[in-house]
Scaffold this motif. Sequence first.
Motif, PDB file in Angstrom:
ATOM      1  N   ILE A   1       0.839  -1.199   0.000  1.00  0.00           N
ATOM      2  CA  ILE A   1       0.000   0.000   0.000  1.00  0.00           C
ATOM      3  C   ILE A   1       0.872   1.247   0.000  1.00  0.00           C
ATOM      4  CG2 ILE A   1      -1.718   1.297   1.349  1.00  0.00           C
ATOM      5  CD1 ILE A   1      -2.714  -1.231  -0.249  1.00  0.00           C
ATOM      6  N   GLU A   2       1.984   1.200   0.725  1.00  0.00           N
ATOM      7  CA  GLU A   2       2.934   2.321   0.720  1.00  0.00           C
ATOM      8  C   GLU A   2       3.420   2.599  -0.699  1.00  0.00           C
ATOM      9  OE1 GLU A   2       4.237   4.304   3.176  1.00  0.00           O
ATOM     10  OE2 GLU A   2       2.854   3.409   4.614  1.00  0.00           O
ATOM     11  N   ILE A   3       3.748   1.554  -1.423  1.00  0.00           N
ATOM     12  CA  ILE A   3       4.241   1.709  -2.792  1.00  0.00           C
ATOM     13  C   ILE A   3       3.163   2.341  -3.666  1.00  0.00           C
ATOM     14  CG2 ILE A   3       5.020   0.455  -4.851  1.00  0.00           C
ATOM     15  CD1 ILE A   3       7.147   0.614  -2.664  1.00  0.00           C
ATOM     16  N   PHE A   4       1.931   1.863  -3.565  1.00  0.00           N
ATOM     17  CA  PHE A   4       0.846   2.442  -4.365  1.00  0.00           C
ATOM     18  C   PHE A   4       0.575   3.889  -3.957  1.00  0.00           C
ATOM     19  CE2 PHE A   4      -0.049  -1.859  -5.713  1.00  0.00           C
ATOM     20  CZ  PHE A   4      -0.419  -1.658  -7.029  1.00  0.00           C
ATOM     21  N   GLU A   5       0.601   4.150  -2.676  1.00  0.00           N
ATOM     22  CA  GLU A   5       0.386   5.512  -2.208  1.00  0.00           C
ATOM     23  C   GLU A   5       1.457   6.447  -2.792  1.00  0.00           C
ATOM     24  OE1 GLU A   5      -1.035   7.378   1.968  1.00  0.00           O
ATOM     25  OE2 GLU A   5       0.698   6.037   2.072  1.00  0.00           O
ATOM     26  N   ASN A   6       2.712   6.014  -2.769  1.00  0.00           N
ATOM     27  CA  ASN A   6       3.799   6.800  -3.342  1.00  0.00           C
ATOM     28  C   ASN A   6       3.639   6.960  -4.852  1.00  0.00           C
ATOM     29  OD1 ASN A   6       5.012   7.180  -0.850  1.00  0.00           O
ATOM     30  ND2 ASN A   6       6.337   5.400  -1.064  1.00  0.00           N
ATOM     31  N   TYR A   7       3.237   5.891  -5.521  1.00  0.00           N
ATOM     32  CA  TYR A   7       3.033   5.955  -6.969  1.00  0.00           C
ATOM     33  C   TYR A   7       1.906   6.940  -7.317  1.00  0.00           C
ATOM     34  CZ  TYR A   7       1.744   4.817 -11.704  1.00  0.00           C
ATOM     35  OH  TYR A   7       1.422   4.922 -13.038  1.00  0.00           O
ATOM     36  N   PHE A   8       0.781   6.830  -6.622  1.00  0.00           N
ATOM     37  CA  PHE A   8      -0.343   7.740  -6.879  1.00  0.00           C
ATOM     38  C   PHE A   8       0.083   9.191  -6.690  1.00  0.00           C
ATOM     39  CE2 PHE A   8      -3.578   4.301  -5.353  1.00  0.00           C
ATOM     40  CZ  PHE A   8      -3.506   3.659  -6.582  1.00  0.00           C
ATOM     41  N   GLU A   9       0.783   9.463  -5.610  1.00  0.00           N
ATOM     42  CA  GLU A   9       1.227  10.823  -5.329  1.00  0.00           C
ATOM     43  C   GLU A   9       2.236  11.306  -6.375  1.00  0.00           C
ATOM     44  OE1 GLU A   9       2.442  10.800  -1.212  1.00  0.00           O
ATOM     45  OE2 GLU A   9       0.360  10.711  -0.525  1.00  0.00           O
ATOM     46  N   ALA A  10       3.116  10.421  -6.847  1.00  0.00           N
ATOM     47  CA  ALA A  10       4.081  10.792  -7.883  1.00  0.00           C
ATOM     48  C   ALA A  10       3.375  11.160  -9.189  1.00  0.00           C
ATOM     49  CB  ALA A  10       5.068   9.653  -8.113  1.00  0.00           C
ATOM     50  N   ARG A  11       2.242  10.539  -9.450  1.00  0.00           N
ATOM     51  CA  ARG A  11       1.451  10.854 -10.640  1.00  0.00           C
ATOM     52  C   ARG A  11       0.618  12.127 -10.460  1.00  0.00           C
ATOM     53  NH1 ARG A  11       0.134   7.204 -14.811  1.00  0.00           N
ATOM     54  NH2 ARG A  11      -0.753   9.127 -15.588  1.00  0.00           N
ATOM     55  N   GLY A  12       0.619  12.667  -9.252  1.00  0.00           N
ATOM     56  CA  GLY A  12      -0.172  13.867  -8.987  1.00  0.00           C
ATOM     57  C   GLY A  12      -1.618  13.572  -8.635  1.00  0.00           C
ATOM     58  N   TRP A  13      -1.914  12.306  -8.365  1.00  0.00           N
ATOM     59  CA  TRP A  13      -3.259  11.915  -7.965  1.00  0.00           C
ATOM     60  C   TRP A  13      -3.344  11.987  -6.450  1.00  0.00           C
ATOM     61  CZ3 TRP A  13      -2.609   6.785 -11.031  1.00  0.00           C
ATOM     62  CH2 TRP A  13      -2.651   7.056 -12.403  1.00  0.00           C
ATOM     63  N   VAL A  14      -4.410  12.551  -5.963  1.00  0.00           N
ATOM     64  CA  VAL A  14      -4.599  12.623  -4.517  1.00  0.00           C
ATOM     65  C   VAL A  14      -4.835  11.214  -4.002  1.00  0.00           C
ATOM     66  CG1 VAL A  14      -6.048  13.527  -2.670  1.00  0.00           C
ATOM     67  CG2 VAL A  14      -5.551  14.949  -4.667  1.00  0.00           C
ATOM     68  N   ALA A  15      -4.035  10.800  -3.048  1.00  0.00           N
ATOM     69  CA  ALA A  15      -4.146   9.466  -2.466  1.00  0.00           C
ATOM     70  C   ALA A  15      -4.578   9.602  -1.020  1.00  0.00           C
ATOM     71  CB  ALA A  15      -2.811   8.739  -2.547  1.00  0.00           C
ATOM     72  N   GLU A  16      -5.469   8.713  -0.626  1.00  0.00           N
ATOM     73  CA  GLU A  16      -6.005   8.758   0.736  1.00  0.00           C
ATOM     74  C   GLU A  16      -6.089   7.349   1.298  1.00  0.00           C
ATOM     75  OE1 GLU A  16     -10.257   9.857   2.879  1.00  0.00           O
ATOM     76  OE2 GLU A  16      -9.996  10.259   0.758  1.00  0.00           O
ATOM     77  N   ARG A  17      -5.595   7.185   2.518  1.00  0.00           N
ATOM     78  CA  ARG A  17      -5.778   5.920   3.229  1.00  0.00           C
ATOM     79  C   ARG A  17      -7.214   5.889   3.719  1.00  0.00           C
ATOM     80  NH1 ARG A  17      -1.437   2.528   5.080  1.00  0.00           N
ATOM     81  NH2 ARG A  17       0.349   3.199   3.872  1.00  0.00           N
ATOM     82  N   VAL A  18      -7.965   4.902   3.266  1.00  0.00           N
ATOM     83  CA  VAL A  18      -9.365   4.824   3.665  1.00  0.00           C
ATOM     84  C   VAL A  18      -9.615   3.752   4.713  1.00  0.00           C
ATOM     85  CG1 VAL A  18     -10.284   5.848   1.561  1.00  0.00           C
ATOM     86  CG2 VAL A  18      -9.907   3.384   1.654  1.00  0.00           C
ATOM     87  N   ALA A  19      -8.634   2.873   4.898  1.00  0.00           N
ATOM     88  CA  ALA A  19      -8.715   1.819   5.906  1.00  0.00           C
ATOM     89  C   ALA A  19      -7.321   1.244   6.066  1.00  0.00           C
ATOM     90  CB  ALA A  19      -9.693   0.720   5.478  1.00  0.00           C
ATOM     91  N   GLU A  20      -7.143   0.424   7.076  1.00  0.00           N
ATOM     92  CA  GLU A  20      -5.856  -0.237   7.250  1.00  0.00           C
ATOM     93  C   GLU A  20      -5.621  -1.145   6.045  1.00  0.00           C
ATOM     94  OE1 GLU A  20      -3.767  -3.389  10.256  1.00  0.00           O
ATOM     95  OE2 GLU A  20      -5.266  -2.011  11.070  1.00  0.00           O
ATOM     96  N   GLY A  21      -4.493  -0.971   5.381  1.00  0.00           N
ATOM     97  CA  GLY A  21      -4.175  -1.784   4.222  1.00  0.00           C
ATOM     98  C   GLY A  21      -4.939  -1.405   2.973  1.00  0.00           C
TER      99      GLY A  21
END
Length: 167
Positions: A16-36
Amino acid sequence: MTDRQDEPGREEDAPIEIFENYFEARGWVAERVAEGEVLASATGSWSQYELRAVWRPDDRVLQFLAFPDIKVPPEKRASVYEAIGLINEQLWLGHFELWSGAGIIAFRHAALIDLSGQMTLDEAETISEAALEECERFYPVFQFVLWGGKSPSEAIAAALIDTHGEA
């Protein structure tokens, strides 16, 4: 980008960390909506897509979902199910499905992650980009079936015409 790799207990969220970083690198707002689980929104040519990565550490399964902005009314569901069957025959990664309770289309891909629970940024990019490419490629098929009065096979033929040259 947020760097949380050194926080205690974060190993179980590694993909999830990797996806969160990828989304943010693309300029997409990323939000943790639940654990994992992380959610992002991406704009395509045809639609706004909700992207969701869900990590299940006990099973070592990463599930990636992309939701195009398509709502299927009950009277069109049989045709959409047929279209999904024809579409899925052509996919190399993931599949489309119709969530009958909500009447929405979803693209889903699941990946087994090795015992380390780690994945690379390149792997996250491949999964994300493949999902978006397939959503973009087949979005017109769903529109032709839902609103264009075409049968599923006609919709696929009309949507997947390869153009040659320049207009």
